[in-house]
Design a protein around this motif. Structure first.
Motif, PDB file in Angstrom:
ATOM      1  N   GLY A 135       0.818  -1.201   0.000  1.00  0.00           N
ATOM      2  CA  GLY A 135       0.000   0.000   0.000  1.00  0.00           C
ATOM      3  C   GLY A 135       0.854   1.253   0.000  1.00  0.00           C
ATOM      4  O   GLY A 135       0.343   2.367  -0.138  1.00  0.00           O
ATOM      5  N   ARG A 136       2.143   1.086   0.156  1.00  0.00           N
ATOM      6  CA  ARG A 136       3.131   2.160   0.020  1.00  0.00           C
ATOM      7  C   ARG A 136       4.051   1.765  -1.132  1.00  0.00           C
ATOM      8  O   ARG A 136       3.727   0.910  -1.933  1.00  0.00           O
ATOM      9  N   TYR A 137       5.216   2.348  -1.173  1.00  0.00           N
ATOM     10  CA  TYR A 137       6.178   2.007  -2.227  1.00  0.00           C
ATOM     11  C   TYR A 137       7.346   1.211  -1.662  1.00  0.00           C
ATOM     12  O   TYR A 137       8.455   1.265  -2.181  1.00  0.00           O
ATOM     13  N   TRP A 138       7.071   0.437  -0.647  1.00  0.00           N
ATOM     14  CA  TRP A 138       8.101  -0.380  -0.012  1.00  0.00           C
ATOM     15  C   TRP A 138       8.223  -1.707  -0.766  1.00  0.00           C
ATOM     16  O   TRP A 138       8.077  -2.785  -0.199  1.00  0.00           O
ATOM     17  N   THR A 139       8.515  -1.631  -2.032  1.00  0.00           N
ATOM     18  CA  THR A 139       8.607  -2.815  -2.877  1.00  0.00           C
ATOM     19  C   THR A 139       9.163  -2.390  -4.226  1.00  0.00           C
ATOM     20  O   THR A 139       9.320  -1.183  -4.498  1.00  0.00           O
ATOM     21  N   ASN A 140       9.465  -3.335  -5.094  1.00  0.00           N
ATOM     22  CA  ASN A 140       9.791  -3.040  -6.479  1.00  0.00           C
ATOM     23  C   ASN A 140       8.475  -2.910  -7.234  1.00  0.00           C
ATOM     24  O   ASN A 140       7.793  -3.900  -7.473  1.00  0.00           O
ATOM     25  N   TYR A 141       8.079  -1.687  -7.576  1.00  0.00           N
ATOM     26  CA  TYR A 141       6.766  -1.467  -8.174  1.00  0.00           C
ATOM     27  C   TYR A 141       6.862  -1.162  -9.668  1.00  0.00           C
ATOM     28  O   TYR A 141       5.923  -0.639 -10.264  1.00  0.00           O
TER      29      TYR A 141
ATOM     30  N   PRO B  50       6.696  -1.949 -13.638  1.00  0.00           N
ATOM     31  CA  PRO B  50       5.907  -2.905 -14.435  1.00  0.00           C
ATOM     32  C   PRO B  50       6.825  -3.844 -15.215  1.00  0.00           C
ATOM     33  O   PRO B  50       7.072  -3.667 -16.401  1.00  0.00           O
ATOM     34  N   THR B  51       7.305  -4.838 -14.521  1.00  0.00           N
ATOM     35  CA  THR B  51       8.214  -5.801 -15.108  1.00  0.00           C
ATOM     36  C   THR B  51       7.973  -7.150 -14.472  1.00  0.00           C
ATOM     37  O   THR B  51       7.120  -7.291 -13.597  1.00  0.00           O
ATOM     38  N   PHE B  52       8.711  -8.152 -14.904  1.00  0.00           N
ATOM     39  CA  PHE B  52       8.569  -9.482 -14.320  1.00  0.00           C
ATOM     40  C   PHE B  52       9.929 -10.141 -14.248  1.00  0.00           C
ATOM     41  O   PHE B  52      10.758 -10.013 -15.157  1.00  0.00           O
ATOM     42  N   MET B  53      10.150 -10.854 -13.142  1.00  0.00           N
ATOM     43  CA  MET B  53      11.369 -11.639 -12.949  1.00  0.00           C
ATOM     44  C   MET B  53      10.997 -12.922 -12.226  1.00  0.00           C
ATOM     45  O   MET B  53       9.886 -13.042 -11.701  1.00  0.00           O
ATOM     46  N   GLY B  54      11.928 -13.839 -12.179  1.00  0.00           N
ATOM     47  CA  GLY B  54      11.738 -14.995 -11.323  1.00  0.00           C
ATOM     48  C   GLY B  54      11.595 -14.558  -9.887  1.00  0.00           C
ATOM     49  O   GLY B  54      12.026 -13.457  -9.507  1.00  0.00           O
ATOM     50  N   PRO B  55      10.983 -15.386  -9.038  1.00  0.00           N
ATOM     51  CA  PRO B  55      10.641 -14.942  -7.684  1.00  0.00           C
ATOM     52  C   PRO B  55      11.838 -14.547  -6.832  1.00  0.00           C
ATOM     53  O   PRO B  55      11.740 -13.606  -6.043  1.00  0.00           O
ATOM     54  N   GLU B  56      12.953 -15.252  -6.986  1.00  0.00           N
ATOM     55  CA  GLU B  56      14.116 -14.929  -6.142  1.00  0.00           C
ATOM     56  C   GLU B  56      14.676 -13.550  -6.484  1.00  0.00           C
ATOM     57  O   GLU B  56      14.927 -12.720  -5.595  1.00  0.00           O
ATOM     58  N   ASP B  57      14.873 -13.287  -7.775  1.00  0.00           N
ATOM     59  CA  ASP B  57      15.413 -11.983  -8.169  1.00  0.00           C
ATOM     60  C   ASP B  57      14.435 -10.857  -7.854  1.00  0.00           C
ATOM     61  O   ASP B  57      14.833  -9.780  -7.407  1.00  0.00           O
ATOM     62  N   PHE B  58      13.144 -11.110  -8.102  1.00  0.00           N
ATOM     63  CA  PHE B  58      12.143 -10.077  -7.821  1.00  0.00           C
ATOM     64  C   PHE B  58      12.088  -9.791  -6.324  1.00  0.00           C
ATOM     65  O   PHE B  58      11.983  -8.632  -5.897  1.00  0.00           O
ATOM     66  N   ALA B  59      12.167 -10.823  -5.506  1.00  0.00           N
ATOM     67  CA  ALA B  59      12.125 -10.648  -4.050  1.00  0.00           C
ATOM     68  C   ALA B  59      13.333  -9.856  -3.553  1.00  0.00           C
ATOM     69  O   ALA B  59      13.200  -8.971  -2.696  1.00  0.00           O
TER      70      ALA B  59
ATOM     71  N   SER C 168      15.132  -7.650  -5.203  1.00  0.00           N
ATOM     72  CA  SER C 168      14.998  -6.244  -5.585  1.00  0.00           C
ATOM     73  C   SER C 168      13.925  -5.548  -4.746  1.00  0.00           C
ATOM     74  O   SER C 168      14.076  -4.383  -4.374  1.00  0.00           O
ATOM     75  N   SER C 169      12.855  -6.254  -4.439  1.00  0.00           N
ATOM     76  CA  SER C 169      11.772  -5.671  -3.630  1.00  0.00           C
ATOM     77  C   SER C 169      12.233  -5.446  -2.193  1.00  0.00           C
ATOM     78  O   SER C 169      11.882  -4.422  -1.574  1.00  0.00           O
ATOM     79  N   LEU C 170      12.984  -6.374  -1.648  1.00  0.00           N
ATOM     80  CA  LEU C 170      13.475  -6.225  -0.280  1.00  0.00           C
ATOM     81  C   LEU C 170      14.448  -5.059  -0.171  1.00  0.00           C
ATOM     82  O   LEU C 170      14.377  -4.268   0.781  1.00  0.00           O
ATOM     83  N   ASN C 171      15.335  -4.930  -1.145  1.00  0.00           N
ATOM     84  CA  ASN C 171      16.268  -3.799  -1.122  1.00  0.00           C
ATOM     85  C   ASN C 171      15.518  -2.480  -1.154  1.00  0.00           C
ATOM     86  O   ASN C 171      15.870  -1.534  -0.445  1.00  0.00           O
TER      87      ASN C 171
END
Length: 631
Positions: free
Chosen positions: A498-504, A506-515, A517-520
């Motif tokens: 609900g905030r921007y505390w994630t990789n927002y 409009p792209t797609f990656m495998g779950p490990e790489d996406f996670a 980037s989102s955590l960082n």
């Protein structure tokens, strides 16, 4: 950090110095001490925290947001909401953060100044002069307590009618010119996501805070331009003002596209990736989405752009004096940002800009979260479109036009806008049993109940109410609807959304790489919010924030905020849970198809669960957590 503790059960006030770098770090500490993970979000013993970061009052604009930390009636765990500019005046009280526990028997407003603290019993006034809702209450306080506003150059944070009876109440703050008794153009902002206004009123019966005074910057170095320029030149090879202007160009005015601000930039930038019609656009072919965005640019974006960038150039800031970003673009007196206008525009099937203006104004007056209301309106419209509900069952006077394939922008937009107003009013006034159910329980719980009430329709149509709305589930009861981006990171199993505390993006990656980037991004955004920084300034501030903490405050920045919030959620049994509805899952799978992913085709439910599980395991591993809930 100077902390004001207010215990409304004991009617006691005390101030104390607590070592903490910002309101989120302090808020987590206070909530853990209160063991609020075991409490209902509206329990008076669940603390409400609102405060500012350490860099207020200096020559680096952007560090003047007020940050609220509370147990959300939506997510059922800790949430963070922010509003711009207000800390510039709140700092004058000499109080860095207010911690509220207990509940007053009568509504109260907190008055904080450099001369002391006073609690006054004041019934909220939502009709006053020519104003309504939160605007009326702000003007009433300004007129009634004009001496306080003038003497202390004060600003108010108030609630609107929505906070008194729905889960979706916001905090509203409108900067004022106290000598003239007027609102400052564009200088209004909302801490809205997660229901902070509801938590403040229903939990504690506090309906407003008014603060100001003579105290200035907490640290002298924030006004030392030689020191500030030294840091910037060492980091960017340029002085501060030049770096800031370059890094905030999107929010001020970007000459390359002839517009600025979130509304001005997002439409020509995201184009066919904009989520429309309650995210139904994710299923449309690209060429059809292009046709829609061409109509949006013509009917929705261009009227705003012509008025604000070609004719009037009515640009302001949020009340953060000295901020040259002037991100608040004002159209005929109304502040225009992307998300509230998209919520009452293309997301609900309204492509006419002028039709969105009174809807956003109505939401602001009620003190509602516009993003959440966009989801609610689109959900009700789509349930009627699918035949799960009849218009009369929701108190609507007609059937909305919610099929994007048959949509006629010039005709259907006006009808949808009119019906959206009926939903919003019915939501706050609880004018039908269905809108009352949603207003009191939120989307997730209401969807479950509606599936039971209309079981035969669900079976006949083959769609659950949960399939028509996008949200992320937390624990057994909590949820959060996403911001308006077609982005897997907005619905991924993150501990705060609900905030921007994630990789927002409009792209797609495998779950490990996406996670990863989102955590960082989440770790960085948490630190930004804890410092009280407007994220429009993150481009220049984020690379030097650690150094600013060390050299100005003497503190090492707390980079464990996100992990601490996640640990709280685990204790509260509100970890992220797998997607409960079809469309929430498809935000991920359709983006995978959009970018041509070969590895992830999402052919069955197990593919979704596999991606979700691996994403969450990567987040938990990166935080060093032992989770309680898995897919």
């Amino acid at each position: 950090m100077k902390v004001l503790r207010i215990d409304l059960n004991a009617n006691s006030l005390r101030t104390e110095e607590i070592p903490a770098q910002g309101p989120i770090t302090l808020g987590i500490k206070i909530h853990n001490e209160a063991k609020s993970w075991s409490l209902d979000p509206l329990d008076p013993n669940a603390p409400f925290i609102i405060g500012m970061g350490p860099f207020v009052g200096g020559k680096m604009p952007g560090f003047h947001r007020l940050i609220a930390v509370f147990k959300s009636p939506m997510t059922r765990t800790l949430h963070v909401a922010a509003l711009g500019g207000a800390a510039y005046k709140f700092m004058g009280s000499g109080i860095d953060t207010i911690v509220i526990t207990g509940k007053s028997k009568k509504p109260i407003v907190i008055f904080a100044s450099s001369d002391g603290i006073e609690l006054r019993n004041i019934e909220p006034v939502f009709e006053y002069g020519n104003y309504h809702g939160a605007y009326a209450f702000t003007k009433y306080l300004l007129d009634t307590y004009r001496d306080f506003f003038v003497k202390y150059n004060a600003r108010a944070v108030v609630v609107g009618p929505a906070a008194l009876g729905t889960y979706n109440g916001a905090l509203v703050s409108i900067d004022v010119n106290p000598l003239k008794g007027e609102f400052r153009p564009g200088a209004e902002d909302f801490a809205a996501r997660g229901g902070p206004g509801t938590a403040l009123v229903m939990g504690h019966n506090v309906v407003g805070i008014v603060a100001g005074g003579t105290y200035k910057a907490r640290y002298t170095k924030v006004n030392d331009m030689d020191f500030i320029n030294k840091i910037m030149i060492e980091s960017f090879k340029k002085p501060f003002r030049q770096v800031m202007d370059e890094k905030t160009i999107k929010y001020r005015f970007d000459p390359s596209i002839g517009t600025g601000g979130t509304f001005g930039v997002n439409y020509p930038h995201y184009r066919e990736l904009l989520p429309l019609f309650g995210y139904k656009s994710i299923y449309l072919p690209r060429e059809v989405r292009i046709q829609h965005v061409e109509a949006i640019l013509r009917l929705f974006w261009k009227p705003f752009n012509d008025e604000v960038f070609v004719k009037s150039k009515s640009w302001y800031n949020c009340g953060d004096f000295g901020c040259s970003v002037v991100c608040k673009k004002v159209w005929r007196g109304k502040k225009v940002d992307y998300e509230p206008f998209h919520a009452m525009g293309p997301f609900i099937g309204n492509y006419i800009f002028e039709e969105a203006v009174p809807l956003v104004d109505l939401i602001d007056q009620y003190g509602l979260d516009a993003i959440e209301m966009g989801h609610v309106v689109a959900w009700v419209f789509d349930a009627i479109e699918h035949g799960l509900l009849r218009p009369d069952e929701t108190g609507l006077s007609d059937k909305p036009a919610f099929d994007p394939v048959r949509f006629n922008p010039e005709v259907d937009s006006r009808k949808n806008a009119r019906l959206a107003g009926e939903v919003i009013k019915g939501f706050v006034e609880k004018s039908s049993e269905i809108l009352k159910l949603i207003a009191e329980n939120g989307v997730r719980a209401a969807a479950r109940k509606l599936d039971e009430i209309f079981h035969d329709r669900v079976l006949k149509i083959g769609k659950s109410f949960r399939d028509l709305v996008v949200y992320v589930a937390y624990g057994n009861e909590g949820y959060m609807t996403p911001n308006f981006y077609w982005a897997p990171g907005m619905v991924a199993p993150m501990y705060m959304l609900g905030r921007y505390w994630t990789n927002y993006t409009p792209t797609f990656m495998g779950p490990e790489d996406f996670a990863k980037s989102s955590l960082n991004r989440a770790i960085a955004e948490a630190l930004i919010d804890d410092s009280g920084l407007c994220r429009f300034h993150r481009g220049w501030a984020e690379p030097v924030l650690e150094r600013l903490y060390i050299e100005i405050t003497g503190m090492q920045p707390n980079k464990d905020i996100y992990r601490e919030l996640a640990e709280y959620s685990i204790r509260a049994n509100t970890e992220p849970k797998p997607w409960e509805g079809e469309r929430a899952r498809d935000v991920v799978s359709t983006m995978a198809r959009e970018v041509g992913s070969k590895e992830w085709s999402f052919e069955d439910y197990e593919d979704y669960i596999n991606w979700w599980r691996r994403f969450k395991e990567t987040i938990d591993s990166g935080l060093g957590l032992t989770p309680l809930i898995t897919a």
